[in-house]
Structure formats: C-alpha cells, structure tokens
Scaffold this motif. Structure first.
Motif: not given
Length: 588
Positions: A364-369, A385-386, A393-398, A403-407
C-alpha cells in the motif's frame, strides 16, 4: 600535676563556653580554680542561630526542588510571562531561555506551596485583578482582600487553569464513516479482551506466590543482563545516518531488525548475525519512521512493515519468506502509476544476502498528509497503523484497503511522537510544543493532556502494564506519566542532549532504555528510577534510536523462546546499528 592540668583544661573550656554565651554558671567557684558546674543552658548564640537558619533554608530548597518536579506550569511563553508578572517576578532574566523561565516559575510555585512566603503578595495581586474587573471599589478593596489560604487556593486554581491548553474554539465532532465505525467496534472488542487478560495476569501475580516469585526472578534476570550489556556486533547500515531501528516482535518471529536511513532506504537484518535479509527502496526522501506489525501477514512466513517518509507518504510492505519463496516470486509485478490516497501497489523487490534473501513486497501507499511525516506505529490488533505529521495531525490507516480511517487534529504544533497502549484502548501523541495527548481509540475523544516538557516531544512509549507512559523531549529529560492518577510520576534528567528514543523492557516492563543525541544510551529501573549501571557510549555522534530484541542465549542457534536472552539494538549518526548483549562479545 595531672589533676591540676585537667582542672585548668576544664576551666578554660567552660570559660570559652561562657564567653560565647552558651553556658551560665552558678556563683561559688573557688578563686583561681575552675568555675562551678553549669547550672543551665542559655539560648544559642547568633552564629549558631544563623547556622540553623541556613540549614533550614537548605532543607527547604531541597523540598522545593522535589515539589517543583510535580508542579504543572504552562508551556506557552506568553502564559509563563503573565504568571511571573502576576507574582511580581521579572518576566525574563538576562540570558534566560523560555525553558529557564518555566523552571523559575515552577520553583516559585513550589516555594509558595511549601510555606506561603508570598501569600500576602498573591492576595494583593488577586484583589487588584478583581478591582480592575469591577468586583470591588477602591474603598473596599482592602476589605475584599481574601485570606492568605484562600488566595493561595485561588491562585493554584488559576495556575492550573492557565496550564491547560486554550480552547477558544471548543471541540468539533465530525460524523464517523462506516469504516471508522466498524474499526472502533473491532477495536473495542479487542481492547476489552486484552484488558481482561492483562488484569487477570496482574491478579494472578498478586495472589499467587509462585507467579509473583517467577516475575521477581524474571526481573532479576532482566536487571542482571542490562547491567552487564556489552557490544556484541556492529554493522554499517547505510551511507547516511540511520535514524530509526525497530525489532521484529511478532509471535514466533525470527530475530530480525529493520533500519531506516536518511538515504530513503529501509533494510532488514538478522539480529544474530547482522546479515542483510532484504532492502526496501522507499524513495529518494528521508525515511522518518518504521514499525513492524504485531501480527503476521496473510502468508505465514511474511511480516508487515510500515514506513513513513519526508514526502508525506506512508507505505506498507510484506517482508519475509525463504529462498524458495523468493525464487518463486522473483518476477516483479508492474507498479500501478495511480497517485491516489490509499492506492494498493504491488512492487516486488528481492535481495540475496549470505544469510539468505527475503521477499519484500510493497502492498500500500497511503497519502493524505500535507507535510512530512514523523513517526509511524501499528495499533496492537494489527488492523491499522497510524502516522504523525508536521501538518499538526495524526491519521489512522486501514492495512487491508489503505483507506484513511481517521484524521485527528488537536495539536497546535508539529506532531511527531506516537505510541499505542498494549490493550489498544489509547494512543498517545506528542508535539513540538511539549504537549502530550492521550486519545481513546474506541470513542475518538481526548482522554487526557500531559503538560510538563519544556521542548519538543520526540519519543513516546507505553509500558507493558498499560498505565505508564514514557516520553522524551529536547529538554534533555524523560518523563514517566501515570495514566491512572493522571500525573507525572517521575522526571529523569537522563541526558545532556535531546532525547531521541525510549523503550520499555518487554514482558516485565521493569526497565526503561533511553537514547539521546549525546551519543549515550541509559538504562533505568522503573521501580525506583535508579540507573542500571553507567550510561553506554553507544555511537560516535548522535544515538538516534533503540529497541529491545531477543537473541539466542549464549550465541546458540536455538530458536526456542525459553533459550533466548534480552538484548538491545541501537542506531546512530555514525551510519551504523549495533547489537548489545549481556557480557558483549564474551557471550558469543
């Protein structure tokens, strides 16, 4: 002759005492002979009284320093200035830094708490403030002045109110997505079961003499190993500084460590031979954080590894496998060029080393920050993982979909440190303002805010018992927080430079290891916070990270958990990582 000599000596001693004013005598001494015996003791002389006062002042200062460690003061420089001005002290002394001003305010509050030496001043200041707010007129200002005890209580409440973060906007709640709702339900089920298991073990240790004795023996073995740590192996890991090292701790996992460097690469090594197992080509930007999943990947022989980088993206990798597995999957799968949040990538990289190659596959590659990342961490269930970031901010990823679970916002400065409670109920995050927040993962609410650090919080770690949290900052201190009492349990003046990483001893949680930019690693007993031996000069330059790892006892090849010893792995500015074991090279 001897009798006369003794009489003369006695007379001279009593005469000296009478001259000093310490002894008074009854009349009637024989002329030319010794004075009469002392009838009573007079009051101490001015010199003795001065010495007593000086001794009392020293005791008071020691008491003030002890109390000052537990007093919470504001972290903002403007709040510190306001309170100092209100107390009638200079807002800034010559050559004083903001951290020094906070320490001075803490000492002043400690003195007030001990004997109220400035209660009248505080009462007058509070009365003046009330008068300015229209509470009293100049005619009855004196009558409205509170008593010293009331003034001290009011001032203490005001100080604690000022120490809390400003909430001018108030809390804002956003609707949770279906994915976050399901993740929280799963997290609640996991945390309740883990908490029951942990409490059951604590009760068994409390009520069962054999279990308590086994824990004490394990603690003794831990202390003995850490007191005799010596350098076992060292390995040059990269051409640039190695900023992070983490040990693989999944169940029945082989002894392996992952190192991350500023060159943009992550490497996996054997913890027993320092042989290179796999190389992950993350990118050209600096790698800022790396974390192993506590659970295995879908394949029995692979483990998940999360990596954070300065480009703001986090990647998830599957690492592991044998030589046969690597040969079967040697053909790389073309990488998907889509650049979306949570896109699933399938880049395959295989390396071969003298110890055997491991397969490394990007999942996976998780982008959003919106800015560079700080640290990364897996939550204990392994489902997500976070990541922390300089975008506050801190973010939680599935881990399944990316997918971004929490921002989650809530920090006023760059967010860097992060750690999950072993039960999975809480996550702690620290920022560059010295603020540590504890969040409830099951509800998304802020559970507690820990204030006390005078600089950037760069490291955080929960203890295995679940209620203690250790944080390190660039104020050169490590703070141990008690989440049950919601207070700072102890302040360790651990190093002479920035504290870069902290780690608790696994299983027992009876020891704490700290690394700092002074190049040293320190080990502490968490029972009384005493040092376990002298600090280790671990690296030339900065010691940037550390972790505990299990290695085969005495250098044997056995993989049994009962025949494994506790060791320490460190990395630093000198581009190396090192393995430290009990008795060092002698154990091998």
């Amino acid at each position: 002759d001897n009798t006369n000599t003794m009489a003369d000596a006695f007379g001279q001693a009593v005469a000296a005492a009478m001259k000093a004013g310490n002894v008074v005598t009854t009349p009637g001494g024989a002329q030319g002979g010794p004075p009469a015996a002392p009838a009573s003791y007079a009051e101490l002389s001015a010199t003795s009284q001065a010495e007593q006062l000086r001794h009392a002042a020293l005791l008071k200062r020691v008491d003030a320093e002890r109390r000052a460690r537990r007093i919470v003061v504001p972290t903002g420089d403007l709040d510190v200035r306001r309170l100092l001005r209100k107390l009638g002290h200079p807002v800034r002394l010559f050559g004083e830094t903001p951290a020094d001003a906070r320490d001075r305010l803490r000492e002043i509050l400690a003195r007030i708490e001990i004997d109220g030496e400035e209660r009248d001043l505080v009462a007058a200041l509070l009365a003046e403030a009330d008068q300015k707010n229209g509470g009293t007129s100049s005619g009855d200002a004196q009558a409205a002045t509170p008593s010293p005890s009331a003034a001290l209580s009011s001032f203490s409440s005001a100080a604690h109110a000022a120490a809390r973060p400003s909430t001018t906007k108030g809390d804002v709640y956003a609707p949770a997505s279906d994915a976050l709702y399901e993740a929280r339900r799963a997290q609640a089920r996991f945390s309740f079961a883990a908490a029951r298991s942990r409490l059951r073990e604590h009760k068994r240790r409390r009520d069962d003499a054999d279990a308590s004795l086994a824990h004490e023996r394990a603690t003794a073995r831990c202390y003995s190993a850490l007191r005799s740590l010596g350098l076992s192996q060292t390995q040059v890991a990269d051409a640039r500084p190695v900023c992070r090292v983490r040990a693989l701790a999944a169940p029945s996992a082989p002894p392996a460590v992952a190192t991350a460097s500023w060159s943009g690469s992550v490497k996996v090594w054997s913890a027993e031979t320092c042989a290179l197992l796999a190389t992950l080509d993350v990118g050209d930007d600096r790698v800022t954080g790396v974390a192993w999943s506590p659970k295995r990947a879908a394949s029995h022989n692979t483990f998940m590894l999360a990596v954070g980088a300065a480009d703001g993206a986090a990647t998830l990798w599957a690492v592991g496998g044998s030589d046969d597995d690597a040969a079967a999957a040697a053909a790389p799968v073309p990488e998907d060029d889509e650049d979306q949040e949570g896109t699933r990538k399938t880049t395959t990289t295989t390396t071969t080393s003298p110890g055997g190659g491991w397969l490394a596959e990007k999942l996976l590659t998780c982008k959003g920050h919106k800015d560079r990342l700080g640290n990364v961490a897996f939550e204990p269930s392994g489902r997500s993982f976070a990541t922390t970031s300089y975008d506050h901010t801190w973010r939680l990823w599935d881990v399944e979909t990316g997918t971004e679970l929490l921002l989650q916002d809530g920090h006023d400065r760059e967010t860097y440190a992060i750690s999950f409670q072993p039960d999975g109920a809480l996550v702690a995050t620290g920022d560059f303002a010295g603020v540590v927040h504890a969040w409830d993962l099951r509800s998304g609410k802020l559970a507690w805010t820990a204030l006390g650090h005078g600089g950037k919080v760069l490291a955080a770690a929960f203890s295995p018992d679940g209620y203690r949290l250790a944080t390190g900052a660039d104020d050169h201190t490590v703070r141990a927080w008690d989440l049950r009492r919601k207070c700072c349990d102890y302040v360790l003046p651990a190093h002479s430079a920035l504290v870069s990483d902290v780690a608790w001893a696994p299983d027992t949680g009876e020891a704490l290891a700290t690394a700092a930019f002074d190049g040293t690693v320190a080990l502490w007993s968490t029972r009384d916070w005493t040092a376990l031996g002298t600090p280790i000069k671990a690296h030339d330059g900065k010691a940037m990270s550390l972790d505990f790892v299990s290695v085969a006892a005495g250098g044997s090849s056995s993989s049994s958990s009962s025949s494994r010893d506790l060791a320490l792995v460190t990395c630093g500015w000198d581009r190396t990582f090192k393995i430290w074991t009990a008795d060092g090279l002698a154990a091998f």
